[in-house]
Motif scaffolding. Structure first.
Motif, PDB file in Angstrom:
ATOM      1  N   ALA A 102      49.466 -15.294  57.408  1.00  0.00           N
ATOM      2  CA  ALA A 102      49.789 -14.355  58.530  1.00  0.00           C
ATOM      3  C   ALA A 102      50.268 -15.321  59.801  1.00  0.00           C
ATOM      4  O   ALA A 102      50.596 -15.400  60.761  1.00  0.00           O
ATOM      5  N   LEU A 103      49.465 -15.964  60.017  1.00  0.00           N
ATOM      6  CA  LEU A 103      48.325 -16.061  62.042  1.00  0.00           C
ATOM      7  C   LEU A 103      48.533 -17.496  61.584  1.00  0.00           C
ATOM      8  O   LEU A 103      48.288 -18.297  62.532  1.00  0.00           O
ATOM      9  N   GLY A 104      49.203 -18.019  60.666  1.00  0.00           N
ATOM     10  CA  GLY A 104      49.676 -19.706  60.243  1.00  0.00           C
ATOM     11  C   GLY A 104      48.411 -20.380  60.333  1.00  0.00           C
ATOM     12  O   GLY A 104      48.530 -21.497  60.882  1.00  0.00           O
ATOM     13  N   LEU A 105      47.482 -19.685  60.540  1.00  0.00           N
ATOM     14  CA  LEU A 105      45.727 -20.730  59.325  1.00  0.00           C
ATOM     15  C   LEU A 105      45.507 -21.499  57.865  1.00  0.00           C
ATOM     16  O   LEU A 105      46.363 -20.599  56.899  1.00  0.00           O
ATOM     17  N   SER A 106      45.260 -22.193  57.963  1.00  0.00           N
ATOM     18  CA  SER A 106      45.229 -22.350  57.013  1.00  0.00           C
ATOM     19  C   SER A 106      42.778 -22.218  56.250  1.00  0.00           C
ATOM     20  O   SER A 106      42.275 -22.030  57.523  1.00  0.00           O
ATOM     21  N   VAL A 107      43.095 -21.563  55.023  1.00  0.00           N
ATOM     22  CA  VAL A 107      41.918 -21.248  54.257  1.00  0.00           C
ATOM     23  C   VAL A 107      41.157 -22.756  53.187  1.00  0.00           C
ATOM     24  O   VAL A 107      42.379 -22.543  52.915  1.00  0.00           O
ATOM     25  N   HIS A 108      40.301 -22.852  53.488  1.00  0.00           N
ATOM     26  CA  HIS A 108      39.276 -23.388  51.738  1.00  0.00           C
ATOM     27  C   HIS A 108      38.189 -23.317  52.459  1.00  0.00           C
ATOM     28  O   HIS A 108      36.344 -23.389  52.781  1.00  0.00           O
ATOM     29  N   PRO A 109      37.447 -22.182  50.914  1.00  0.00           N
ATOM     30  CA  PRO A 109      36.645 -21.382  50.411  1.00  0.00           C
ATOM     31  C   PRO A 109      35.861 -23.267  49.550  1.00  0.00           C
ATOM     32  O   PRO A 109      36.592 -24.352  49.236  1.00  0.00           O
ATOM     33  N   LEU A 110      34.898 -23.593  50.128  1.00  0.00           N
ATOM     34  CA  LEU A 110      33.374 -23.899  49.749  1.00  0.00           C
ATOM     35  C   LEU A 110      32.640 -23.851  49.064  1.00  0.00           C
ATOM     36  O   LEU A 110      31.482 -22.775  49.746  1.00  0.00           O
ATOM     37  N   SER A 111      32.847 -23.527  47.676  1.00  0.00           N
ATOM     38  CA  SER A 111      31.639 -22.758  47.173  1.00  0.00           C
ATOM     39  C   SER A 111      30.687 -23.852  46.634  1.00  0.00           C
ATOM     40  O   SER A 111      29.690 -22.819  46.154  1.00  0.00           O
ATOM     41  N   GLN A 112      30.190 -24.789  46.530  1.00  0.00           N
ATOM     42  CA  GLN A 112      29.247 -25.567  45.806  1.00  0.00           C
ATOM     43  C   GLN A 112      28.270 -24.998  46.012  1.00  0.00           C
ATOM     44  O   GLN A 112      26.935 -24.413  45.260  1.00  0.00           O
ATOM     45  N   ALA A 113      27.536 -25.096  47.093  1.00  0.00           N
ATOM     46  CA  ALA A 113      26.362 -24.403  47.381  1.00  0.00           C
ATOM     47  C   ALA A 113      25.845 -22.851  47.318  1.00  0.00           C
ATOM     48  O   ALA A 113      24.535 -22.803  47.056  1.00  0.00           O
TER      49      ALA A 113
END
Ligand SMILES: Cc1cc2nc3c(=O)[nH]c(=O)nc-3n(C[C@H](O)[C@H](O)[C@H](O)COP(=O)(O)O)c2cc1C
Length: 374
Positions: free
Chosen positions: A312-323
């Motif tokens: 909604a805020l025009g932001l991108s998200v990328h989870p980084l789960s490896q660790a």
């Protein structure tokens, strides 16, 4: 510039000059994305809400949900045993988070349709080490006047963006807004030193996952290379695009090539992932006070809300789960990331994600709801 001369983009399709002739390559498998269009196109309230829930973020896009319909307003949610990630997610923690994301989208869609969703989580109990054939949740809808659900409109807009982000930082207000919608389990930071530490841990962890044969093999087995493979299995890790079609034909991005550490395809895949991490200058993370199944569901619900709010805020998200993963080769990074974020057992880091301004807005493939009903 030279490369561009080889391309003609006409109506979304691309013609690639190869061996003296143009080869037509449509960008992505449209039929693998029908679920995004058909969301809400059901007259009964339960299937209507479920058709939005199947668009939830979930680890490796395995779409681990399986639903038994009981009536127009009731259903039971199960985990599909075939859609777990036994190597990188040995205790089904991330799979359970994905099911939590599914439940949050279900609740929001029901609310939008003026139904209250009742979730009875793990009504027959749950195994801490492995999800089994017992229900994840009983779902019930009752007609009730509901307040608006602003995040609902983002369900069909949201996506995961793994590409590099620009140097523009989300504002402090943006980060506060994410927390407002996701709740107090979400923390965030743009502090330079901390972000640098997080980038380093995430990059090291990604290298471990790529270079450890059995963990990388789990990902390779889920890679759908090219439109045909994505159409046949609209799940897993989809690799698409005009050049993929070409390189796939030449055998350069086949699953075999991707599992060979010396191949250009493998090196490029790792580089692309690391390039994304490198641009992480704002992070948010979700911590739970314990690591019970209900904590994991709550983390998934919070993550889904954060991802929708970011959209909604025009932001991108990328989870980084490896660790964050619990297999032996990752134990050092696992300890480091918890220490860096000052999280002590029994509290647990459930999601770590970079957040920023990205460019990609591609919808990932989905099995249609009908495929996930039992
Ligand atoms: C618990 C969880 C962990 C995830 N971890 C990663 C990750 O480590 N790297 C990544 O690229 N995406 C990760 N994702 C994003 C999923 O891969 C993504 O949601 C899925 O492929 C579907 O794509 P979409 O979110 O664009 O619909 C994660 C998602 C969830 C819910």
């Amino acid at each position: 510039m030279r490369k561009r001369k080889f391309l003609k983009i006409i109506g979304g399709a691309t013609a690639v000059l190869a061996g003296g002739t143009y080869i037509w390559a449509a960008p992505r498998a449209k039929s693998a994305r029908i679920a995004w269009q058909s969301a809400g196109a059901y007259s009964d309230p339960i299937r209507s809400a479920l058709s939005y829930a199947v668009l939830a973020p979930n680890p490796h896009n395995r779409q681990p949900w399986q639903v038994e319909l009981l009536s127009d307003t009731a259903a039971v949610l199960y985990c599909d045993d075939q859609r777990r990630l036994p190597v990188t997610d040995p205790y089904d923690r991330q799979t359970t988070i994905g099911l939590g994301c599914f439940l949050e989208l279900f609740v929001l869609a029901a609310q939008h349709n003026q139904y209250r969703a009742h979730l009875d989580l793990f009504p027959e109990g749950a195994h801490p080490k492995r999800l089994d054939s017992r229900p994840v949740a009983r779902l019930k809808l009752t007609k009730a006047k509901q307040t608006p659900a602003p995040l609902f409109t983002q369900i069909t807009q949201r996506h995961t963006d793994r590409k590099p982000y620009t140097s523009q930082l989300p504002s402090a207000q943006n980060l506060a807004d994410l927390q407002l919608d996701a709740g107090p389990m979400l923390s965030s930071s743009q502090e330079n030193r901390l972000c640098e530490n997080l980038r380093n841990i995430c990059a090291d962890a990604a290298r471990i996952e790529f270079m450890t044969p059995h963990t990388h093999a789990e990902s390779v087995a889920l890679m759908r290379v090219g439109r045909k493979a994505v159409r046949a299995n609209p799940d897993g890790i989809s690799i698409e695009g005009p050049f993929t079609e070409l390189l796939n034909r030449a055998g350069a991005v086949s699953p075999q090539a991707l599992s060979d550490h010396d191949s250009p395809a493998f090196k490029q895949g790792l580089k692309m992932y690391l390039d994304g991490i490198e641009t992480g200058n704002s992070f948010f993370w979700i911590t739970t006070p314990d690591n019970q199944r209900t904590d994991q569901i709550a983390a998934g619900r919070a993550y889904a809300r954060a991802n929708l709010k970011a959209s909604a805020l025009g932001l991108s998200v990328h989870p980084l789960s490896q660790a964050l993963q619990e297999y032996p080769e990752m134990s050092e990074q696992f300890a480091k990331i918890h220490k860096t974020l000052s999280i002590q057992s029994p509290a647990r880091l459930q999601i770590l994600a970079r957040v920023g301004y990205g460019r990609a807005n591609t919808r990932s493939p989905r099995w249609p709801l009908e495929n996930r009903l039992i």
